[in-house]
Design an enzyme around this catalytic site. Structure first.
Site, PDB file in Angstrom:
ATOM      1  N   HIS A  50       8.476  77.961  47.386  1.00 13.87           N
ATOM      2  CA  HIS A  50       8.238  79.331  48.209  1.00 13.87           C
ATOM      3  C   HIS A  50       9.300  79.943  48.896  1.00 13.87           C
ATOM      4  O   HIS A  50       9.207  80.133  50.255  1.00 13.87           O
ATOM      5  CB  HIS A  50       6.997  78.879  48.981  1.00 13.87           C
ATOM      6  CG  HIS A  50       5.935  80.268  49.194  1.00 13.87           C
ATOM      7  ND1 HIS A  50       4.630  80.011  49.321  1.00 13.87           N
ATOM      8  CD2 HIS A  50       6.215  81.583  49.464  1.00 13.87           C
ATOM      9  CE1 HIS A  50       4.124  81.409  49.569  1.00 13.87           C
ATOM     10  NE2 HIS A  50       5.163  82.121  49.644  1.00 13.87           N
TER      11      HIS A  50
ATOM     12  N   ARG B 128       1.006  83.947  44.869  1.00 14.20           N
ATOM     13  CA  ARG B 128       0.320  82.821  45.450  1.00 14.20           C
ATOM     14  C   ARG B 128       0.010  81.969  44.138  1.00 14.20           C
ATOM     15  O   ARG B 128      -0.561  82.358  43.157  1.00 14.20           O
ATOM     16  CB  ARG B 128      -0.959  83.467  46.459  1.00 14.20           C
ATOM     17  CG  ARG B 128      -0.628  83.931  47.524  1.00 14.20           C
ATOM     18  CD  ARG B 128       0.015  82.955  48.502  1.00 14.20           C
ATOM     19  NE  ARG B 128       0.296  83.686  50.191  1.00 14.20           N
ATOM     20  CZ  ARG B 128       1.344  84.155  50.317  1.00 14.20           C
ATOM     21  NH1 ARG B 128       2.440  84.264  49.428  1.00 14.20           N
ATOM     22  NH2 ARG B 128       1.426  84.942  51.548  1.00 14.20           N
TER      23      ARG B 128
ATOM     24  N   GLU C 129       0.370  73.679  48.307  1.00 12.81           N
ATOM     25  CA  GLU C 129       1.822  73.591  49.005  1.00 12.81           C
ATOM     26  C   GLU C 129       2.015  72.876  50.215  1.00 12.81           C
ATOM     27  O   GLU C 129       0.927  72.990  51.098  1.00 12.81           O
ATOM     28  CB  GLU C 129       2.197  74.991  49.390  1.00 12.81           C
ATOM     29  CG  GLU C 129       2.578  75.988  47.963  1.00 12.81           C
ATOM     30  CD  GLU C 129       2.848  77.313  48.256  1.00 12.81           C
ATOM     31  OE1 GLU C 129       3.253  77.789  49.308  1.00 12.81           O
ATOM     32  OE2 GLU C 129       2.858  78.169  47.423  1.00 12.81           O
TER      33      GLU C 129
HETATM   34  C1  DGY Z   1       4.559  86.561  52.148  1.00 13.29           C
HETATM   35  O1  DGY Z   1       5.184  87.085  52.937  1.00 13.29           O
HETATM   36  O2  DGY Z   1       3.306  86.503  51.951  1.00 13.29           O
HETATM   37  C2  DGY Z   1       5.372  85.610  51.283  1.00 13.29           C
HETATM   38  O3  DGY Z   1       4.934  84.890  50.702  1.00 13.29           O
HETATM   39  C3  DGY Z   1       6.320  84.823  52.016  1.00 13.29           C
HETATM   40  O4  DGY Z   1       7.310  85.639  52.625  1.00 13.29           O
END
Ligand code: DGY
Length: 321
Positions: free
Chosen positions: A286, A238, A267
Site C-alpha cells: 500500500h 482498495r 492489510e
Molecule cells: C489514500 O489516500 O486513500 C491512499 O490509499 C493512501 O494514500
C-alpha cells in the site's frame, strides 16, 4: 484553553508544530504499530479532534463513545475506514486529503503496471539468484505496453492522471465510470465503454474506484472470466474492490496473465497469503501515495482540515456536508 486533539501515529515535527499552534496535542508515538483499540477508546472520550490514518477503524462503537468530538480528519483520500453515517448522526465532521496525492498515486499505478507486465521483480530475482546463464529469445518475456489497450474502471482524479501517462505510451484508453466524463474524453482522447466491453477489450485493467458497499468485488469471478488470457489486472484502490479468491483462481487457471496489487482485503496482507506465492503477482505494501513530499502534503492538508473544523469553520475537504 486550547481544544484537545489526538493523533493516531507519529507525524513529522513540522505538522505537529502546525497543529500545536491551535490545539493541545497528544499522539500515539509508535511509528510502526497502529494505536491499540483501548487507547483510542479512551482518547475518543476526551478529545475535540481526531487525526487518523486509513489503518484506524473508526467504527460506530468508537464514534458513539465520543462526547466532545467535532472532527475526524483522515490522512488519506479514501475514508472507508470511518463510519460516515455514525459520525454524521452525531454531528461530527469527517475530512479527507484529495488532490495532493493524485499524481504520485498515478505514478505508482503506472509503475506497477510496467513492473507486472515486464516481470521486473521476477527478472531481478532471477539475476540475483544466479540463474542468468545466457540471453535467449523468449527468456522472461512479458506483455508489451506501448500501444496496448488500457481499461480504467473509475475515472476520478487518479484515473485521469493515469490516462495521461498511458497516452504518453500511445495506449488506447477505455474507461468505465458511473457517469460519462465528456471533457476528459475530449482532452485526453479516451473512450467511454460499458464495463463488459472494457473487460473484454483491455490488455490492462486498472481499478480505481473508492471502496463502498456498491464497489465491493467490482472485479469478481464473472469480470475476470471476461478478461483476455494475456491481460493484466492492477489494483491500487482498495483490496475489497477485487475478490481475492476469484483472482487467485483466475491466475492459476490462466484466465488472466498477471496481477499487480498495492492493496489487499486485509492489510497488512499475511505473508502466507496464496496470492503472494504466485510468480505472476507483483505485490506492494500500500505505497501508492508514498512520495516524501506527497506524504508531507497529505499530513499538512489533514492538519489544516482538522484546524478548520476545530475552530468551528467548514473545512474544504469535508466529506459529510
Ligand atoms: C489514500 O489516500 O486513500 C491512499 O490509499 C493512501 O494514500
Amino acid at each position: 484553553m486550547k481544544p484537545k486533539i489526538y493523533i493516531t501515529r507519529k507525524l513529522p515535527d513540522a505538522i505537529i508544530a502546525q497543529l500545536s499552534e491551535v490545539c493541545e496535542v497528544s499522539m500515539w508515538e509508535n511509528e510502526e504499530e497502529p494505536v491499540p483499540r483501548e487507547v483510542l477508546e479512551k482518547e475518543m472520550q476526551q478529545v475535540n479532534g481526531l487525526f487518523c490514518l486509513l489503518t484506524d477503524n473508526i467504527d460506530k462503537s468508537l464514534i458513539s463513545q465520543s462526547s466532545q468530538l467535532k472532527i475526524i480528519s483522515n490522512m488519506a483520500v479514501g475514508y472507508n475506514n470511518i463510519d460516515i453515517e455514525a459520525a454524521t448522526e452525531k454531528g461530527i465532521m469527517v475530512t479527507n486529503t484529495p488532490g495532493v496525492l493524485t499524481e504520485t498515486t498515478a505514478d505508482l499505478t503506472f509503475a506497477l503496471l510496467m513492473a507486472t507486465a515486464r516481470r521486473l521483480i521476477e527478472a531481478s530475482d532471477y539475476l540475483h539468484e544466479g540463474k542468468w546463464e545466457t540471453w535467449s529469445p523468449m527468456q522472461l518475456t512479458g506483455q508489451d505496453i506501448y500501444g496496448a489497450t488500457l481499461g480504467i474502471i473509475g475515472l476520478g482524479r487518479i484515473g485521469e492522471a493515469l490516462a495521461k501517462r498511458a497516452k504518453g505510451f500511445d495506449m488506447n484508453v477505455l474507461y468505465y465510470n458511473r457517469s460519462r466524463k465528456f471533457v476528459a474524453e475530449e482532452q485526453l482522447g479516451i473512450h467511454y465503454v460499458d464495463k463488459e466491453t472494457l473487460l473484454k477489450e483491455s490488455d490492462f485493467v486498472c481499478v480505481l474506484v473508492p471502496f463502498t458497499p456498491e464497489t465491493k468485488n467490482t472485479i469478481d469471478q464473472n469480470e475476470l472470466a471476461l478478461m483476455k488470457p494475456s491481460s493484466v489486472l492492477i489494483n491500487t484502490a482498495r483490496g475489497g474492490v477485487v475478490n481475492e479468491d476469484a483472482l487467485y483462481k483466475a491466475l492459476i487457471n490462466n484466465e488472466i496473465w498477471a496481477a499487480g496489487l498495492d492493496v489487499f482485503e486485509v492489510e497488512p496482507v499475511p505473508s502466507d497469503h496464496p496470492l503472494l506465492k504466485l510468480p505472476n503477482v507483483v505485490a506492494l505494501p500500500h505505497i501508492g501515495s508514498a512520495g516524501i513530499n506527497t506524504r508531507i502534503k497529505m499530513a499538512s492538508l489533514a492538519a489544516s482540515n482538522l484546524i478548520e473544523g476545530i475552530l468551528g469553520r467548514i473545512p474544504k475537504h469535508l466529506v459529510n456536508s
